[in-house]
Design an enzyme around this catalytic site. Structure first.
Site, PDB file in Angstrom:
ATOM      1  N   CYS A  24     -14.778  -5.604  -2.878  1.00  0.00           N
ATOM      2  CA  CYS A  24     -15.428  -4.550  -2.098  1.00  0.00           C
ATOM      3  C   CYS A  24     -16.491  -5.100  -1.156  1.00  0.00           C
ATOM      4  O   CYS A  24     -16.982  -4.389  -0.282  1.00  0.00           O
ATOM      5  CB  CYS A  24     -16.065  -3.528  -3.040  1.00  0.00           C
ATOM      6  SG  CYS A  24     -14.877  -2.672  -4.075  1.00  0.00           S
ATOM      7  N   HIS A  48      -6.980   3.055  -8.506  1.00  0.00           N
ATOM      8  CA  HIS A  48      -7.194   2.111  -7.440  1.00  0.00           C
ATOM      9  C   HIS A  48      -6.476   0.806  -7.768  1.00  0.00           C
ATOM     10  O   HIS A  48      -6.782   0.154  -8.759  1.00  0.00           O
ATOM     11  CB  HIS A  48      -8.689   1.855  -7.256  1.00  0.00           C
ATOM     12  CG  HIS A  48      -9.422   3.037  -6.740  1.00  0.00           C
ATOM     13  ND1 HIS A  48      -9.963   3.054  -5.482  1.00  0.00           N
ATOM     14  CD2 HIS A  48      -9.704   4.233  -7.281  1.00  0.00           C
ATOM     15  CE1 HIS A  48     -10.559   4.201  -5.282  1.00  0.00           C
ATOM     16  NE2 HIS A  48     -10.413   4.938  -6.365  1.00  0.00           N
TER      17      HIS A  48
END
Length: 104
Positions: free
Chosen positions: A97, A1
């Site tokens: 996030c 990621h």
């Protein structure tokens, strides 16, 4: 990621923070060439998801454990804001996030 290996600090005068070990040697050379003033994260910063931070160009939101990254950012004039993401990290998340980017 990618969001755990690199994040954008400023867009006007592009700059980033990143963890070199997450990139191939060729990619590291490209990052060094494009961003010679980049902030380089340590192993400890990367392990606590410090590179899943968020910046508005002045204020940078980081996990409380990303102290090395915060010190480097403070030296460059950024204001760091620490958040406790210990529960979110269990699911593999960090400060970014918890955001939603809105662009014109």
């Amino acid at each position: 990621h990618l969001d755990t290996a690199l994040f954008v600090l400023t867009e006007d005068e592009p700059n980033i923070a990143y963890y070199p070990a997450a990139f191939s040697p060729g990619s590291q050379r490209v990052l060094q060439r494009l961003f010679p003033n980049a902030v380089i994260a340590t192993d400890a910063d990367a392990e606590c998801f410090g590179l899943n931070g968020v910046s508005d160009g002045r204020n940078v939101v980081l996990p409380v454990e990303a102290t090395g990254l915060a010190a480097q950012l403070a030296e460059r004039g950024y204001e760091t804001v620490f958040v406790d993401i210990s529960e979110l990290r269990k699911a593999g998340g960090g400060p970014k996030c918890c955001t939603m980017e809105i662009r014109g």
